[in-house]
Design a protein around this motif. Structure first.
Motif: not given
Length: 254
Positions: A36-37, A39-41, A71-75, A77
């Motif tokens: 999961w981490a 995916l925000t890379r 976290k994904l949406r904030n990035a 994604v």
């Protein structure tokens, strides 16, 4: 919905014009925190990631999944909720109920309709479902629908969703697969290929096949399903994640 408003001006259903990733659903964030981490890379060409809490949204909000989705949406994604159509056997009310919970609890940007039927006879029922999901997502900016057929469906399905998963299976089948002729009438961003058991030594070949067959979104992994079919080969990162990100993306930052 994008597929209803798309014109020939070059707008992409995925939000990207080049080959990128669609993650069909990692394991629970507690079991797969690294996945999961990743995916925000920065620099990862990611079109969307699927959230599957417990064969759907679960019975109550999961704080770990809520954090991961946030976290994904904030990035930037796109997060899709996992809805299982059970090849057309699942009651319409159950699907709609799960869709509401995904949106209310996790603020998803759309849905992956897994095990979607492929036959012409089922098209009307699936159209009813996607039309209802569009209404549910009306207030979500750019709601996105992916039909998880796993093989080429009747062409009419391309009219009722943003993307179709036209291949989901092992490398041994993918490398000899043939694309349906009707797909040539649509741009690559409409099609998704999910392939497991791809050896590192054949990674470039797999990418060439995807491009040749006109797929805009992919997920390749060296992990394989076991004979029982119980393990999910897409639940974890492929062993060559950095390599494939570098191959189709702008590069991996260390």
């Amino acid at each position: 919905m994008p597929h209803l408003t798309r014109t020939d001006t070059g707008l992409s259903a995925t939000g990207a014009e080049r080959l990128g990733f669609g993650v069909p659903g990692y394991a629970h964030p507690l079991l797969a925190p690294v996945e999961w981490a990743e995916l925000t890379r920065p620099g990862t060409p990611l079109h969307w990631a699927v959230l599957n809490v417990a064969d759907g949204p679960g019975a109550r909000p999961d704080p770990h999944c809520l954090e991961a989705a946030g976290k994904l949406r904030n990035a930037g994604v796109r997060v899709l909720g996992h809805l299982d159509l059970r090849h057309g056997s699942r009651p319409f009310g159950e699907i709609v109920s799960d869709a509401h919970r995904f949106l209310d609890w996790y603020q998803v940007d759309g849905y992956l309709l897994d095990r979607c039927p492929t036959d012409r006879a089922d098209l009307a029922a699936v159209r009813r479902t996607t039309a209802t999901l569009e209404v549910i997502l009306e207030h979500a900016d750019g709601g996105h629908l992916v039909l998880g057929h796993g093989s080429h469906p009747y062409p009419g399905y391309a009219e009722i969703a943003d993307q179709l998963v036209t291949f989901c299976g092992p490398w041994a089948e993918y490398r000899w697969s043939q694309v349906a002729e009707w797909t040539a009438d649509h741009p690559p961003e409409r099609f998704v290929h999910l392939v497991h058991g791809v050896p590192r030594t054949h990674l470039e070949e797999a990418v060439r096949i995807a491009r040749w067959q006109g797929a805009g979104t992919i997920f390749f992994t060296d992990r394989s399903a076991d004979r029982t079919g119980q393990n999910d080969p897409f639940a974890a990162l492929p062993g060559y994640w950095d390599e494939i990100v570098s191959q189709i993306g702008p590069g991996v930052s260390e």
